[in-house]
Scaffold this active site. Sequence first.
Site, short mmCIF file in Angstrom:
data_model
loop_
_atom_site.label_atom_id
_atom_site.label_comp_id
_atom_site.label_asym_id
_atom_site.label_seq_id
_atom_site.Cartn_x
_atom_site.Cartn_y
_atom_site.Cartn_z
N HIS A 102 -33.65 27.16 -18.89
CA HIS A 102 -33.54 25.93 -19.68
C HIS A 102 -34.94 25.60 -20.20
O HIS A 102 -35.94 25.93 -19.55
CB HIS A 102 -33.04 24.82 -18.74
CG HIS A 102 -32.72 23.52 -19.40
ND1 HIS A 102 -33.69 22.61 -19.73
CD2 HIS A 102 -31.54 22.98 -19.78
CE1 HIS A 102 -33.11 21.55 -20.28
NE2 HIS A 102 -31.80 21.75 -20.33
N ASP A 179 -34.94 26.20 -10.06
CA ASP A 179 -34.32 25.14 -10.84
C ASP A 179 -32.85 25.08 -10.40
O ASP A 179 -32.03 25.90 -10.81
CB ASP A 179 -34.46 25.46 -12.33
CG ASP A 179 -33.70 24.47 -13.20
OD1 ASP A 179 -33.00 23.60 -12.65
OD2 ASP A 179 -33.82 24.57 -14.43
N GLN A 182 -28.12 23.24 -11.87
CA GLN A 182 -26.71 23.63 -11.95
C GLN A 182 -26.19 24.23 -10.65
O GLN A 182 -24.99 24.52 -10.56
CB GLN A 182 -26.49 24.65 -13.10
CG GLN A 182 -26.92 24.15 -14.46
CD GLN A 182 -26.04 23.01 -14.99
OE1 GLN A 182 -24.95 22.75 -14.47
NE2 GLN A 182 -26.51 22.33 -16.01
N LYS A 205 -25.94 15.19 -12.40
CA LYS A 205 -24.98 16.30 -12.54
C LYS A 205 -24.19 16.48 -11.24
O LYS A 205 -23.33 17.32 -11.15
CB LYS A 205 -25.72 17.60 -12.87
CG LYS A 205 -26.44 17.60 -14.21
CD LYS A 205 -26.98 18.98 -14.51
CE LYS A 205 -28.12 19.01 -15.49
NZ LYS A 205 -27.77 18.65 -16.85
N CYS A 343 -30.17 23.94 -24.73
CA CYS A 343 -31.59 23.91 -24.36
C CYS A 343 -32.03 25.25 -23.78
O CYS A 343 -32.79 25.31 -22.80
CB CYS A 343 -31.91 22.78 -23.39
SG CYS A 343 -31.50 21.16 -24.02
N1 C6P Z 1 -28.86 20.86 -18.71
C1 C6P Z 1 -26.84 21.01 -20.06
O1 C6P Z 1 -25.96 20.52 -20.78
P1 C6P Z 1 -32.36 16.93 -16.69
O2 C6P Z 1 -32.14 16.68 -18.16
O3 C6P Z 1 -33.79 16.76 -16.30
O4 C6P Z 1 -31.41 16.19 -15.81
O5 C6P Z 1 -31.97 18.47 -16.45
C2 C6P Z 1 -32.60 19.47 -17.18
C3 C6P Z 1 -32.03 20.80 -16.84
C4 C6P Z 1 -32.82 21.72 -16.16
N2 C6P Z 1 -32.35 22.92 -15.79
C5 C6P Z 1 -31.09 23.29 -16.05
C6 C6P Z 1 -30.61 24.62 -15.59
C7 C6P Z 1 -30.24 22.41 -16.75
O6 C6P Z 1 -28.98 22.79 -16.99
C8 C6P Z 1 -30.72 21.16 -17.16
C9 C6P Z 1 -29.85 20.23 -17.97
C10 C6P Z 1 -27.90 20.10 -19.49
O7 C6P Z 1 -26.85 22.19 -19.80
C11 C6P Z 1 -28.53 19.27 -20.56
S1 C6P Z 1 -29.44 20.25 -21.71
#
Ligand code: C6P
Length: 385
Positions: A102, A179, A182, A205, A343
């Site tokens: 991401h 990370d 997910q 999430k 992203c």
């Molecule tokens: N992915 C998706 O629709 P934040 O925004 O900080 O809570 O998470 C960022 C982030 C970091 N790593 C991974 C693997 C992610 O999937 C995400 C967030 C969302 O896939 C929004 S782009």
Amino acid sequence: MPLVYLDNAATSQKPQVVIDALARYYSAENGNIHRGVHYLSEKATELYDLTREAARRFFNARHAHEMIFTRGATEGINLVAASFGQAFISAGDEIIASTMEHHSNIVPWQLLCERTGAVLKVIPVTDAGELDMDGYRSLLSERTKLVSVVHVSNALGTINPVAEIVRLAHEVGAAVMLDGAQSAPHTAVDLQALDCDFFVCSGHKMLGPTGASILYGKESWLERMPPYMGGGDMIEHVTFERSTWAPLPAKFEAGTPSIGDVVAFRHAIEYLEQVGVESIAAHEHALLEYAVEQVREIPGLTLVGTAAHKAGVLSFVMDCAHPHDIGTNLDSLGVAIRAGHHCAQPLMRRFGVPSTARASFYLYNTRDEVDALVKAIHRVRSVFA
Ligand code: C6P
């Protein structure tokens, strides 16, 4: 028309207990933490710290003070890039990420490399959407200072072999950041067993509110890292000549945090514990298999990400319609998915697509909802093909 919510990788819906906890906090428990001797300040502090302990238990960390509250995974990664980067990264050092990261796990390292003269190396991804582990091994050397990879890909659903990734990095003396944005909502994460040095998740999430997440760091690293932000609560003594820092975790939690969100986040964690993350993973896997079985039959539809080990993410393109058209058409039929690059632009480029349509499942989704998705995709085909 009932709404079928299949955009859980972006953010999950919230159980009533979490919404109730937020409302209760603001109506009866609201005070600033660590600051007052009065009842509400003490109550808010106690509730805030209960979430830290719940997070420690949920992720099986050794110490509660290794759990730092952040707004989201993005903030956690930026904190490590800034603070670990300042203390441990210099010109010529190497940082390893992967093609399936991401942007949150790419850009902070690029910024750090620009500041320090370090070099960002990238693990390739196979056609199935798996990490090329031979490629990873060949990148590792005594120059590697940090490996930062995604546990579960948001765009492909691939579950990466993170224990092996950690083991190999530690052999060359590199630290590892995972990370878990997910993975934390969908798979059991045992931080002591994984032995990673840093781990981030996104509370929103995993059934929690949008302002509360966790950065985990091993005590031995966090103790040696400088603060990320300066301000109230993170100091021990302040003079104009010199300031000293509060012990963990306060050193990394400057200013008034999202107290209400943190308080309600505990209820999300307890909800996940009660249902059981392993049964959530099994449920989502069954939904994914059921969905894949059916969409495979649809002419002109190609799945993007066919790894052997996958979480409940179904990313696809169709030869008759752009992903955005798929998304808006599905929306008009009451099915919410995400269409875009998720992203993960370098990953899209790797697969030669500008974007994909992505359905992502969670514990409350059903086979009937998968049927609604499949029916809506057929409709898209009949409109566009
Ligand atoms: N992915 C998706 O629709 P934040 O925004 O900080 O809570 O998470 C960022 C982030 C970091 N790593 C991974 C693997 C992610 O999937 C995400 C967030 C969302 O896939 C929004 S782009």
